[in-house]
Every structure is written in C-alpha cells, then in structure tokens.
Design a protein around this motif. Structure first.
Motif, PDB file in Angstrom:
ATOM      1  N   GLU A   1       0.831  -1.206   0.000  1.00 44.28           N
ATOM      2  CA  GLU A   1       0.000   0.000   0.000  1.00 44.28           C
ATOM      3  C   GLU A   1       0.867   1.258   0.000  1.00 44.28           C
ATOM      4  OE1 GLU A   1      -3.261  -2.412   2.697  1.00 44.28           O
ATOM      5  OE2 GLU A   1      -2.234  -0.666   3.540  1.00 44.28           O
ATOM      6  N   THR A   2       1.966   1.221   0.755  1.00 44.65           N
ATOM      7  CA  THR A   2       2.867   2.372   0.806  1.00 44.65           C
ATOM      8  C   THR A   2       3.492   2.644  -0.556  1.00 44.65           C
ATOM      9  OG1 THR A   2       3.344   1.950   3.140  1.00 44.65           O
ATOM     10  CG2 THR A   2       4.939   3.295   1.930  1.00 44.65           C
TER      11      THR A   2
ATOM     12  N   ASP B   1     -12.736   2.607   6.424  1.00 45.92           N
ATOM     13  CA  ASP B   1     -13.489   3.817   6.096  1.00 45.92           C
ATOM     14  C   ASP B   1     -13.022   4.364   4.750  1.00 45.92           C
ATOM     15  OD1 ASP B   1     -14.688   6.311   5.913  1.00 45.92           O
ATOM     16  OD2 ASP B   1     -14.372   6.803   8.023  1.00 45.92           O
ATOM     17  N   PRO B   2     -13.898   4.389   3.732  1.00 42.75           N
ATOM     18  CA  PRO B   2     -13.473   4.859   2.400  1.00 42.75           C
ATOM     19  C   PRO B   2     -13.108   6.335   2.360  1.00 42.75           C
ATOM     20  CG  PRO B   2     -15.841   4.486   2.452  1.00 42.75           C
ATOM     21  CD  PRO B   2     -15.295   3.942   3.742  1.00 42.75           C
TER      22      PRO B   2
ATOM     23  N   ARG C   1      -6.636  -0.521   0.144  1.00 42.20           N
ATOM     24  CA  ARG C   1      -6.722  -1.857   0.727  1.00 42.20           C
ATOM     25  C   ARG C   1      -7.969  -2.601   0.252  1.00 42.20           C
ATOM     26  NH1 ARG C   1      -5.802  -1.704   6.999  1.00 42.20           N
ATOM     27  NH2 ARG C   1      -3.856  -0.911   6.114  1.00 42.20           N
ATOM     28  N   ALA C   2      -9.088  -1.900   0.229  1.00 38.80           N
ATOM     29  CA  ALA C   2     -10.361  -2.564  -0.057  1.00 38.80           C
ATOM     30  C   ALA C   2     -10.709  -2.623  -1.537  1.00 38.80           C
ATOM     31  CB  ALA C   2     -11.484  -1.854   0.699  1.00 38.80           C
TER      32      ALA C   2
ATOM     33  N   LEU D   1      -6.241  -4.962  -8.705  1.00 38.01           N
ATOM     34  CA  LEU D   1      -4.966  -5.287  -9.335  1.00 38.01           C
ATOM     35  C   LEU D   1      -4.698  -6.791  -9.275  1.00 38.01           C
ATOM     36  CD1 LEU D   1      -2.664  -2.387  -8.061  1.00 38.01           C
ATOM     37  CD2 LEU D   1      -3.397  -2.789 -10.418  1.00 38.01           C
ATOM     38  N   GLU D   2      -5.011  -7.407  -8.144  1.00 37.48           N
ATOM     39  CA  GLU D   2      -4.831  -8.850  -8.023  1.00 37.48           C
ATOM     40  C   GLU D   2      -5.664  -9.589  -9.075  1.00 37.48           C
ATOM     41  OE1 GLU D   2      -2.957 -10.683  -6.037  1.00 37.48           O
ATOM     42  OE2 GLU D   2      -2.162  -9.229  -4.608  1.00 37.48           O
ATOM     43  N   GLU D   3      -6.905  -9.110  -9.273  1.00 43.14           N
ATOM     44  CA  GLU D   3      -7.797  -9.752 -10.234  1.00 43.14           C
ATOM     45  C   GLU D   3      -7.295  -9.551 -11.660  1.00 43.14           C
ATOM     46  OE1 GLU D   3     -12.345  -9.143 -11.955  1.00 43.14           O
ATOM     47  OE2 GLU D   3     -11.837  -8.415  -9.950  1.00 43.14           O
ATOM     48  N   VAL D   4      -6.931  -8.333 -11.993  1.00 40.20           N
ATOM     49  CA  VAL D   4      -6.541  -8.021 -13.371  1.00 40.20           C
ATOM     50  C   VAL D   4      -5.204  -8.663 -13.726  1.00 40.20           C
ATOM     51  CG1 VAL D   4      -5.872  -6.152 -14.924  1.00 40.20           C
ATOM     52  CG2 VAL D   4      -7.874  -5.887 -13.448  1.00 40.20           C
TER      53      VAL D   4
END
Length: 337
Positions: A133-134, A193-194, A202-203, A209-212
């Motif tokens: 994430e960073t 919290d979006p 994260r959400a 990206l993992e899916e694509v």
C-alpha cells in the motif's frame, strides 16, 4: 512433540534474527489490531529465549469513542503475554495534514518519547501488505523514488531505532497467528473507512490489481521496493563519499549524472543547515550548475539562499540577497550545457 501452528511459527521466525542481533530492550507499539498483537506475542515468546527485555506501548489518540477503555484492554492483553513495562500514552493529535497524518505524527512523537525514556527500540507491526500500500501511495503521489521504495526494516532517527520485522509477513498470516493463540484483536473502523485513501487502496485498488494481473501483486510491489532501495542506497553512498566544501565547486559536480548530482547538492545543503528541501528547491539549485544563464539567488526554506559566484555555489544566510559579484552568464553563442 509438534511445533507451533504455521502462522505462529512464521511470525516468530520473522522477529527472531532482529531480536537476537541486539541486547537493546524492545517496546512493541500495539494498537490491539491483529498485526501488532501477533508481533507482541512473538516478541514476548522469542524475547525470553533471546534474553531481551520486551515491553509494550499503547497509544490512545482520543479520536474515537471508547478509546481509553480500548487502550486499557490492550494493556491487559500485553501484560498477560508477559511484556514489561506496559505503557499507555495519550497522544495530542493536531489538525495539520489531515486526520491520518496528524494522528501518525502524534503517535510517533509519543513512541519516540517512550523509547528515549526506556532506552529501547520500537517494534512496529507493518506487514508486507502495508508495504504494498505504501508503494502504491508513493507512485500515485509522485513523491520520488525513496517513497516508492517503501518502508525499511530498521532505521534510526533522532536517537530512536524503528524496527519493522514483519515486512515479509502477510496480513492474513498475522491474523491467523492471533486466532491460533486465542488472542483477541480489535479491528479499527478507520481501516475500512473509504474516506481514507489507504483504506480504499486496501479494499478496492489492490484487490482489483490482483484480479486483473492474476495475483501476486502485493509481494511483487514489496520486491520492487526492496530492489529500488538497494539502488537508492548505492547512490546515497556514492554521494556521501564525495567532498562537500563550504562553497561547492561547480567543476566536478555539474558533469555528474543527475541522480548523483542532486544527491550531492542535497547533502551539501543539509550540511549548511538547510532543511525541509523539496524537489522544486533542488531543481532550482541544480539549474545553477547545469543551466547557468546568469540567474540570481535561489530562495530556500528557512530564508537561506544559494548563488553562483566565482565558479562556486555559495549558501547565503537569511536576509542576504546576494548583491555581491556573481558569475557572468555564458556567451549567447555558447551551446546550452
């Protein structure tokens, strides 16, 4: 006799080398979340065999209802694990930079104070997923290669060593380790919290990206960060090895590759007590070396400035506008550098 569950063994293995590398006491920063609870449990277990004293710190930011009670429950958990000392510290959170940044600044100030008071290093529960994430945050903000290189496992700043032993451990493994040991964890609602950028990464972003890309994105980002840190550290070492006189000679610096040249300039300015430098400041000073056309003083944070004079760069004190002689601009027929 069977060993510990897989996830418990993984977290313990992650902390073991760093814990045994130094006799310095450790204070683990524990929010009550799965990552920091798993870290605290591993350090408590490994600390006994390593002969290293391990304590814990819970920071109460006072930003959510029931934060004081939650901090008390976390300290009870840490005492139950055998940590000593166990501290609750209240953070004074300001308003600058948004709630995430303000809370982080206040938290690190509290942790730094506790570390100094107890002569300890601070262990933080950032995982491989936090690292990914960073890296994405650094990419999106365009804040330079050092931010894309992510977090380092260990760094020392202002006399405090910050230690992140779980950067190769997945977040799910830390949660599994807690479940295997029957340790209660608290899920901070801010993490989902979006309204917060990291929560959306994260959400939403990383799962997409993992899916694509077919999976493995978070480890790939972490590997990229590690490789980039190696390159950046090598450049930093080369820059640090170069002489930096009070007045910096143009010859010998101007022809350096840009990545090395700007590091030399940055270190030279820091040596002259010029801090809070940003890319725009370095670019302007760099232009005195590589795009010299007779331009005047470059203003820097804190009121200082830089001028080019007699083939050298000179740092001027605040209030000095650099009215003395400076290098003449090159001949108009001369091709640009």
């Amino acid at each position: 006799m069977p060993g510990p569950p897989r996830a418990v063994a993984e977290v313990r293995s992650a902390v073991r080398p760093g814990l045994r590398s130094s006799p310095q006491p450790v204070l683990v920063a524990c929010s009550g979340g799965a990552d920091s609870v798993a870290l605290a449990a591993a350090l408590a277990f490994e600390g006994r065999s390593a002969g290293v004293r391990v304590g814990g710190v819970t920071v109460d930011h006072g930003l959510q209802p029931g934060s004081a009670e939650r901090a008390d429950r976390t300290t009870e958990l840490l005492r139950g694990l055998g940590l000593d000392p166990v501290l609750v510290c209240r953070a004074d959170v300001g308003a600058g930079g948004g709630p995430e940044a303000a809370a982080r600044t206040a938290r690190y100030a509290v942790l730094s104070g506790a570390a100094h008071a107890h002569g300890a290093r601070v262990a933080l529960g950032h995982t491989l997923d936090d690292q990914a994430e960073t890296v994405l945050l650094g990419l999106g903000r365009g804040s330079g290669p050092r931010s894309v290189a992510g977090m380092v496992e260990e760094r020392t700043a202002d006399g405090v060593t910050w230690w992140r032993p779980l950067l190769a451990v997945r977040r799910d493994a830390a949660r599994e380790a807690c479940a295997d040991q029957g340790l209660p964890v608290w899920d901070d609602p801010w993490n989902a919290d979006p309204a917060f950028t990291r929560a959306r990464l994260r959400a939403e972003v990383l799962p997409l990206l993992e899916e694509v890309l077919g999976g493995g994105v978070a480890p790939a980002l972490a590997r990229t960060a590690a490789q980039l840190r190696e390159d950046l550290d090598a450049l930093d070492d080369l820059a640090a090895a170069r002489p930096r006189d009070v007045d910096l000679r143009v010859d010998g610096v101007a022809e350096l590759p840009a990545a090395l040249r700007r590091r030399v300039l940055r270190l030279w300015l820091i040596d002259r007590a010029v801090t809070d430098l940003q890319a725009v400041h370095l670019a302007a000073v760099d232009a005195l070396l590589t795009r010299w056309r007779g331009q005047g003083r470059v203003d820097l944070p804190g009121g200082a400035g830089v001028v080019r004079t007699s083939g050298r760069l000179v740092v001027l004190a605040p209030g000095d506008r650099g009215s003395q002689h400076h290098d003449a601009p090159p001949d108009p027929e001369e091709p640009p550098a």
